[in-house]
Every structure is written in C-alpha cells, then in structure tokens.
Design an enzyme around this catalytic site. Structure first.
Site, PDB file in Angstrom:
ATOM      1  N   SER A  14       3.310   4.091 -23.712  1.00  0.00           N
ATOM      2  CA  SER A  14       3.934   5.111 -22.864  1.00  0.00           C
ATOM      3  C   SER A  14       2.906   5.946 -22.102  1.00  0.00           C
ATOM      4  O   SER A  14       3.155   7.108 -21.798  1.00  0.00           O
ATOM      5  CB  SER A  14       4.797   6.041 -23.723  1.00  0.00           C
ATOM      6  OG  SER A  14       4.002   6.688 -24.711  1.00  0.00           O
ATOM      7  N   GLY A  15       1.746   5.347 -21.786  1.00  0.00           N
ATOM      8  CA  GLY A  15       0.733   6.064 -21.026  1.00  0.00           C
ATOM      9  C   GLY A  15       0.878   5.839 -19.532  1.00  0.00           C
ATOM     10  O   GLY A  15       1.953   5.495 -19.027  1.00  0.00           O
ATOM     11  N   ALA A  16      -0.232   6.026 -18.816  1.00  0.00           N
ATOM     12  CA  ALA A  16      -0.212   5.926 -17.354  1.00  0.00           C
ATOM     13  C   ALA A  16       0.283   4.566 -16.874  1.00  0.00           C
ATOM     14  O   ALA A  16       1.102   4.478 -15.956  1.00  0.00           O
ATOM     15  CB  ALA A  16      -1.617   6.202 -16.802  1.00  0.00           C
ATOM     16  N   LYS A  36       4.448   4.696 -30.077  1.00  0.00           N
ATOM     17  CA  LYS A  36       4.402   4.574 -31.532  1.00  0.00           C
ATOM     18  C   LYS A  36       4.284   5.919 -32.243  1.00  0.00           C
ATOM     19  O   LYS A  36       4.356   5.983 -33.466  1.00  0.00           O
ATOM     20  CB  LYS A  36       3.283   3.635 -31.971  1.00  0.00           C
ATOM     21  CG  LYS A  36       1.875   4.067 -31.710  1.00  0.00           C
ATOM     22  CD  LYS A  36       0.951   2.973 -32.276  1.00  0.00           C
ATOM     23  CE  LYS A  36      -0.493   3.309 -32.113  1.00  0.00           C
ATOM     24  NZ  LYS A  36      -1.370   2.294 -32.709  1.00  0.00           N
ATOM     25  N   ALA A  47      -7.072  12.529 -20.755  1.00  0.00           N
ATOM     26  CA  ALA A  47      -8.061  12.264 -19.708  1.00  0.00           C
ATOM     27  C   ALA A  47      -8.332  13.530 -18.905  1.00  0.00           C
ATOM     28  O   ALA A  47      -7.407  14.186 -18.431  1.00  0.00           O
ATOM     29  CB  ALA A  47      -7.571  11.149 -18.787  1.00  0.00           C
ATOM     30  N   GLY A  49     -11.281  13.881 -16.409  1.00  0.00           N
ATOM     31  CA  GLY A  49     -11.980  13.742 -15.131  1.00  0.00           C
ATOM     32  C   GLY A  49     -11.112  13.571 -13.912  1.00  0.00           C
ATOM     33  O   GLY A  49     -10.930  14.495 -13.125  1.00  0.00           O
ATOM     34  N   GLU A 121     -18.830  11.683  -9.996  1.00  0.00           N
ATOM     35  CA  GLU A 121     -19.209  11.380 -11.374  1.00  0.00           C
ATOM     36  C   GLU A 121     -20.268  10.285 -11.390  1.00  0.00           C
ATOM     37  O   GLU A 121     -20.607   9.712 -10.360  1.00  0.00           O
ATOM     38  CB  GLU A 121     -17.979  10.977 -12.194  1.00  0.00           C
ATOM     39  CG  GLU A 121     -16.967  12.103 -12.332  1.00  0.00           C
ATOM     40  CD  GLU A 121     -15.750  11.742 -13.154  1.00  0.00           C
ATOM     41  OE1 GLU A 121     -14.986  12.663 -13.481  1.00  0.00           O
ATOM     42  OE2 GLU A 121     -15.555  10.551 -13.449  1.00  0.00           O
ATOM     43  N   HIS A 243     -18.730   7.238 -24.576  1.00  0.00           N
ATOM     44  CA  HIS A 243     -18.855   8.380 -23.678  1.00  0.00           C
ATOM     45  C   HIS A 243     -20.039   9.214 -24.149  1.00  0.00           C
ATOM     46  O   HIS A 243     -20.162   9.515 -25.336  1.00  0.00           O
ATOM     47  CB  HIS A 243     -17.582   9.228 -23.681  1.00  0.00           C
ATOM     48  CG  HIS A 243     -17.509  10.168 -22.528  1.00  0.00           C
ATOM     49  ND1 HIS A 243     -18.286  11.307 -22.447  1.00  0.00           N
ATOM     50  CD2 HIS A 243     -16.775  10.135 -21.394  1.00  0.00           C
ATOM     51  CE1 HIS A 243     -18.023  11.927 -21.324  1.00  0.00           C
ATOM     52  NE2 HIS A 243     -17.110  11.232 -20.658  1.00  0.00           N
ATOM     53  N   ARG A 289     -22.725   5.640 -17.525  1.00  0.00           N
ATOM     54  CA  ARG A 289     -22.529   6.109 -18.897  1.00  0.00           C
ATOM     55  C   ARG A 289     -23.351   5.344 -19.931  1.00  0.00           C
ATOM     56  O   ARG A 289     -23.790   5.931 -20.916  1.00  0.00           O
ATOM     57  CB  ARG A 289     -21.036   6.015 -19.252  1.00  0.00           C
ATOM     58  CG  ARG A 289     -20.197   7.045 -18.524  1.00  0.00           C
ATOM     59  CD  ARG A 289     -18.733   6.862 -18.846  1.00  0.00           C
ATOM     60  NE  ARG A 289     -17.941   7.922 -18.219  1.00  0.00           N
ATOM     61  CZ  ARG A 289     -16.623   7.977 -18.266  1.00  0.00           C
ATOM     62  NH1 ARG A 289     -15.943   7.041 -18.891  1.00  0.00           N
ATOM     63  NH2 ARG A 289     -15.975   8.964 -17.681  1.00  0.00           N
ATOM     64  N   HIS A 350     -15.389   5.340 -26.550  1.00  0.00           N
ATOM     65  CA  HIS A 350     -14.490   5.916 -25.550  1.00  0.00           C
ATOM     66  C   HIS A 350     -13.574   4.906 -24.873  1.00  0.00           C
ATOM     67  O   HIS A 350     -12.391   5.173 -24.680  1.00  0.00           O
ATOM     68  CB  HIS A 350     -15.329   6.627 -24.494  1.00  0.00           C
ATOM     69  CG  HIS A 350     -14.542   7.319 -23.424  1.00  0.00           C
ATOM     70  ND1 HIS A 350     -13.600   8.291 -23.703  1.00  0.00           N
ATOM     71  CD2 HIS A 350     -14.546   7.177 -22.072  1.00  0.00           C
ATOM     72  CE1 HIS A 350     -13.059   8.725 -22.570  1.00  0.00           C
ATOM     73  NE2 HIS A 350     -13.612   8.055 -21.577  1.00  0.00           N
ATOM     74  N   ARG A 385     -17.848   0.146 -17.500  1.00  0.00           N
ATOM     75  CA  ARG A 385     -16.852   0.785 -16.641  1.00  0.00           C
ATOM     76  C   ARG A 385     -17.450   1.986 -15.919  1.00  0.00           C
ATOM     77  O   ARG A 385     -18.071   2.836 -16.528  1.00  0.00           O
ATOM     78  CB  ARG A 385     -15.660   1.246 -17.485  1.00  0.00           C
ATOM     79  CG  ARG A 385     -14.616   2.009 -16.689  1.00  0.00           C
ATOM     80  CD  ARG A 385     -13.481   2.451 -17.569  1.00  0.00           C
ATOM     81  NE  ARG A 385     -13.844   3.550 -18.436  1.00  0.00           N
ATOM     82  CZ  ARG A 385     -13.640   4.836 -18.157  1.00  0.00           C
ATOM     83  NH1 ARG A 385     -13.114   5.183 -16.986  1.00  0.00           N
ATOM     84  NH2 ARG A 385     -13.967   5.780 -19.018  1.00  0.00           N
ATOM     85  N   SER A 390     -10.726   3.661 -14.446  1.00  0.00           N
ATOM     86  CA  SER A 390      -9.738   3.160 -15.399  1.00  0.00           C
ATOM     87  C   SER A 390      -8.322   3.609 -15.066  1.00  0.00           C
ATOM     88  O   SER A 390      -7.378   2.813 -15.112  1.00  0.00           O
ATOM     89  CB  SER A 390     -10.109   3.594 -16.821  1.00  0.00           C
ATOM     90  OG  SER A 390     -10.351   4.983 -16.863  1.00  0.00           O
ATOM     91  N   LEU A 391      -8.151   4.884 -14.747  1.00  0.00           N
ATOM     92  CA  LEU A 391      -6.808   5.337 -14.363  1.00  0.00           C
ATOM     93  C   LEU A 391      -6.349   4.640 -13.085  1.00  0.00           C
ATOM     94  O   LEU A 391      -5.182   4.268 -12.954  1.00  0.00           O
ATOM     95  CB  LEU A 391      -6.789   6.855 -14.181  1.00  0.00           C
ATOM     96  CG  LEU A 391      -6.675   7.698 -15.451  1.00  0.00           C
ATOM     97  CD1 LEU A 391      -6.841   9.174 -15.135  1.00  0.00           C
ATOM     98  CD2 LEU A 391      -5.348   7.457 -16.164  1.00  0.00           C
TER      99      LEU A 391
END
Length: 537
Positions: A14-16, A36, A47, A49, A121, A243, A289, A350, A385, A390-391
């Site tokens: 149920s995320g992005a 869950k 998140a 950033g 970033e 991270h 990173r 991360h 990454r 990622s988003l």
C-alpha cells in the site's frame, strides 16, 4: 472461518507504487490493496528527500540520464533509465493533479508553469528534486490515500499478510499463470483466499535483513521471496544501498537524516570537527551514497568511533527550520538542536537495488504477475541507486503496468474457484522464542558478513548459517500455524540467501558491492541473475 475473495486486480502493498497503480486503473475494475499492518507503515510514508525529475529549463533529460548512468557503476540499463526519465515530468504532473502539496518557490519556474522549489542531492548535476519540505513521502502517501478512499472500487484492507502466491502450477494445472494469493488476516487469525485476474507485488524492499536499517519493520522482502517461490528470476540482489546518514541515538529507531541536508551544504565531520569526505571523492559530501557510506564506515573503523557528525549549523537558523522541519523536530526530541549542533550519524541499510526481474511494463516471468517499486528490478538503478530516483520509478512503472493490464484485460477471464488454505495438519506454536532468536541471528550475521565491506570468508560463513536457518524455518513452517512473524522470517531468510548467492557470484567490486578479495572493477559489467528451481524459461 477463512473467506474467499475475488477481484479484478490484487495489489499486495500500500505504498507509492501500489496506491498509484490502483488510482491510475479505471473505476470499473474491482481492486483490492493489501497492507500487512496499518496503511501508513511502509517506506513511502517515511521518505524525506523527494522525487527526481527534469522540471527546470536549465536541466535536460540527457543530463538526468547521464547522472543516473554514472551513479549506477556501469550496470544501469540505459533503455530503462531513459524510459523512466522521459516520463518523469508527466509523473510529477500526475502527482500535482492528485493534490500533492510540493514546496513552492517563486524563483524556480519554467514555461510550463512549474513553480516549485527544487533541491539537489548526491550524484545529481542539477537541482531536480521536487519535494514537500523534508517529509515528501508523507505528503505523497497522505494525498494518494485520501484519493483512494474516494474511489468505491478500491478496497483498502489492513492487517493482511500475504503468505504465498497461487499459480496454476501450484494447483497442478497446465500453465504458469498467477491466479491470486493466500493472505493471513491478522484480526481473525485465518488465511483467506484472494483470487484475481492480475496480481501486483508492490511490497517494497528487504533492508530489514540487516541489523541496522532506515526501513520500517515491514521491509522483509516479501514480494521478492514469493515471486522466487513462484518461478520468477531475480537480479542484482548483492547491491544493497546503505544510506550514509541515519541518526545515531539509542532511542532513535530507524530515523533517516535526509540527503537533502548535504545537498544544501551540510558537512560530514569527525569528532574533532575535521571534514573528511574530500579525501575520498572530489565531490565531497555530494558524492553518490555508496562512496559516502564506505567513507564513513572506513573512518569509524580507522578511529574506532561509534559515529561521525553531519553539521548544517553554519546555515541560518530560519533556513534550517523552514527546509528541514522534520529533521529539526525529530533531533530536538533527543536534545540535539541542529541549528547549533552537529547530528551524530551512521550508515544503515536503506534500499534494495535488485529484485524481481520485470519488463518495461512491470511484468514478471509469471503471466498475470507484476512487480513494481522497490520489489522489482527494472534496470534503472544498476550497481547504486541515485538519490530520489526510487519514488520516480514507482510512479512511472505504476502507470506503465496499469496500461499493460488494460491492454490484456479483454483476454483474461475471471479465475477458477481456488482451493482454500489447508491448515488441517498444523498446530498452534508454543515455541515463538525460536522465531525471535532466528530473526535476531539472521540480521546480525547479515550485518557482520554481508554488509558495506565483504570478503569471501564472510560470505561463506553467511551462506552456511542461512542454510541452517532455512532448514529450521521450513520445519517450523510445516508444523505450526502461520503468523506474521513466521511469514516475515521465512521470506527474509529466503531473500538473505539470494543476496548471499548474488554477492558470491560477483568477483569484482562495483557500486554498492565492495569486497576486499576483488577490489577492482571488471572491464565488462554484467547483471547477476538467479534462476529459481521452478523457472519455466
């Protein structure tokens, strides 16, 4: 009493990624979105950033593509990178249309009317991170959830833990198509049966396999493990991003200090106040990173210190409070005033750069089964990454998967009636201490042996231990009723084994995979692809 459910589309997560796909699909489809735990328990909500996208006139698609390829250590699939970046603007526009309250800045605009503050970033050559202060994930999640609740065709179900996927092969039928999933209802304690024409894995990554992580407790690699057991290939699971800056404090569980601080001029320092990143990379704090995390790890081991420090106190107080209110308030809870003091930080697991292999539509090796977001391997991230990609991947591939589902819809009929979960041969467990012990042992040896710096001997030790654990877990799983803890431990141990096998197969150091036995990078970059025993090819 267990129940039977039937939907057109079953979204596990149920995320992005999961919420976006559910919202993009048309209202005439019956959609179930499973969480869950509570809906806000995933990584998206945490998140800080932002989302990387080409939004400013001074930026270009080619620049974003080049930055991503450079950060990825030669392993990014250029077609996946280009596909993602070329669709970045429309993804952001969709989020704006949904009502996401991104931070505005009248000084940043272009001919299409964007007037939002863009930050920079690590690894990015331009300011291209659109954000909502330093709580972007929460802003996006709350907006998408509010939208989903307005759609009567979207059923949001909490406390539902997917146990395993149901495929034609599992039922002894001809074919490999995914038909649904068995799902534990934590409220009733029963395992329900969910049938669906299409199943989407949007379960996030597997950083909980490590002792120290920025991720929530739910990041157990569930989708990766279920897909593997169902016959899907996985790729590049040796690349686990640590991270560089998580708050170091005994009471500060899982709190990530956003990379945007370094983007806005924060300095990494040793306990004596000396900066050190310039000794490792000319970009200093703005290096990717993997470089920053290894540098911090090196200095901590060299000096025998528990942490290093991230210092933005040289910036104006008003600037810090307006740009980083979440970090400011959270640190203040632990008597750290970031306008006057440096923040103690350590690296922590991360992001899972590898995952279930998918095509440009998020489709896996199993017909009817999709994987999107951190669960998937699209080829975008390569060996490392780049921040805030990622988003973006979640939204671009959610849209692409939705388009593919609609294209296939006329050819896919409602699945047959599925058999109920058989719990007749199992009993209640009175040995839950074994689960807790195995969980702790797994995360500790993964941190010690499969962490930021690796060796052949460490990996061999990890492989030996994980095989013993898997045998214990399989015996436990066969004899006792399933629980969330048991399901997560089973999945986490499976993904840990895949990570170890992937790391052992890579005889070089590249990106996030650094081994003392093979410190050089090979001239040819190749993905590490693992084939499950049931892979049909």
């Amino acid at each position: 009493m267990s129940q039977q459910f039937q939907h057109d589309v079953l979204v596990i997560g149920s995320g992005a990624a999961g919420l976006s796909l559910a919202l993009i699909l048309p209202d005439h489809l019956r959609i179930a979105v499973l969480s869950k735990g509570n809906l806000a328990n995933g990584s998206t909500f945490r998140a800080q950033g932002g989302v990387a996208a080409v939004l400013d006139d001074t930026d270009t698609i080619e620049s974003h593509v080049d930055d991503t390829l450079n950060a990825g250590g030669g392993l990014c699939h250029e077609d996946a990178v280009r596909f993602t970046v070329e669709h970045s603007r429309e993804a952001i526009q969709w989020l704006i249309d949904q009502g996401v309250p991104f931070t505005r800045d009248d000084g940043t605009s272009n001919e299409d009317g964007f007037k939002f503050h863009l930050t920079r970033e690590g690894g990015h050559s331009h300011r291209r991170i659109i954000h909502a202060a330093d709580a972007t994930g929460a802003a996006i999640f709350n907006t998408l959830l509010a939208q989903a609740r307005q759609h009567p065709n979207i059923e949001l179900l909490e406390q539902r833990v997917a146990v395993d996927l149901i495929t034609e092969r599992r039922l002894g039928l001809e074919g490999d198509r995914c038909l649904g999933a068995y799902v534990l209802n934590r409220d009733s304690g029963e395992v329900d049966t969910f049938g669906a024409r299409f199943v989407i894995l949007a379960t996030g990554g597997a950083a909980k396999v490590y002792l120290y992580t920025s991720n929530p407790d739910s990041a157990c690699g569930d989708g990766i493990a279920m897909a593997w057991r169902s016959g899907c290939r996985v790729a590049n699971l040796e690349f686990n991003q640590f991270h560089p800056t998580c708050l170091y404090h005994p009471q500060a569980k899982n709190f990530l200090v956003t990379e945007a601080l370094r983007g806005e001029g924060a300095h990494l320092k040793l306990p004596n106040g000396e900066r050190f990143m310039q000794r490792f990379d000319p970009r200093a704090e703005l290096a990717p990173r993997d470089i920053v995390a290894r540098a911090i790890d090196h200095e901590m081991k060299r000096l025998g210190i528990d942490c290093v420090y991230l210092d933005i106190s040289h910036k104006p107080e008003a600037f810090i409070k307006s740009h980083f209110p979440t970090v400011y308030e959270r640190c203040l809870e632990f008597s750290i005033d970031i306008t006057r003091q440096p923040i103690p930080v350590v690296p922590a697991a991360h992001y899972t750069c590898g995952g279930v292999m998918v095509d440009q539509h998020g489709h896996t090796d199993v017909p009817g089964l999709y994987a999107i977001g951190e669960t998937s391997f699209t080829g975008l991230h390569g060996a490392n990454r780049m921040a805030s990609n990622s988003l973006l991947e979640c939204f671009v591939y959610a849209r692409s998967a939705a388009t593919d589902i609609l294209r296939q819809l006329p050819q896919v009929s409602i699945p047959i009636a599925l058999p109920a979960w058989d719990a007749s041969q199992v009993t209640d467990s009175d040995e839950d201490v074994i689960i807790a012990h195995n969980w702790d042992e797994l995360r500790r040896f993964m941190w010690d042996y499969v962490g930021i710096v690796r060796t052949n001997k460490r990996l061999q030790r990890a492989q030996h231990r994980v095989r013993l654990l898997l045998d214990e877990i399989d015996e436990f799983y066969s004899n006792y009723k399933v629980s969330r803890d048991l399901i997560e431990l089973r999945n986490l141990a499976q993904v840990a084994e895949l990570m170890i096998l992937s790391a052992m197969a890579r005889k070089e150091s590249r990106g996030l995979h650094y081994t003392l036995d093979y410190p050089q990078m090979l001239p040819e970059a190749r993905d590490t692809i693992l084939l499950p025993p049931t892979y049909a090819g």
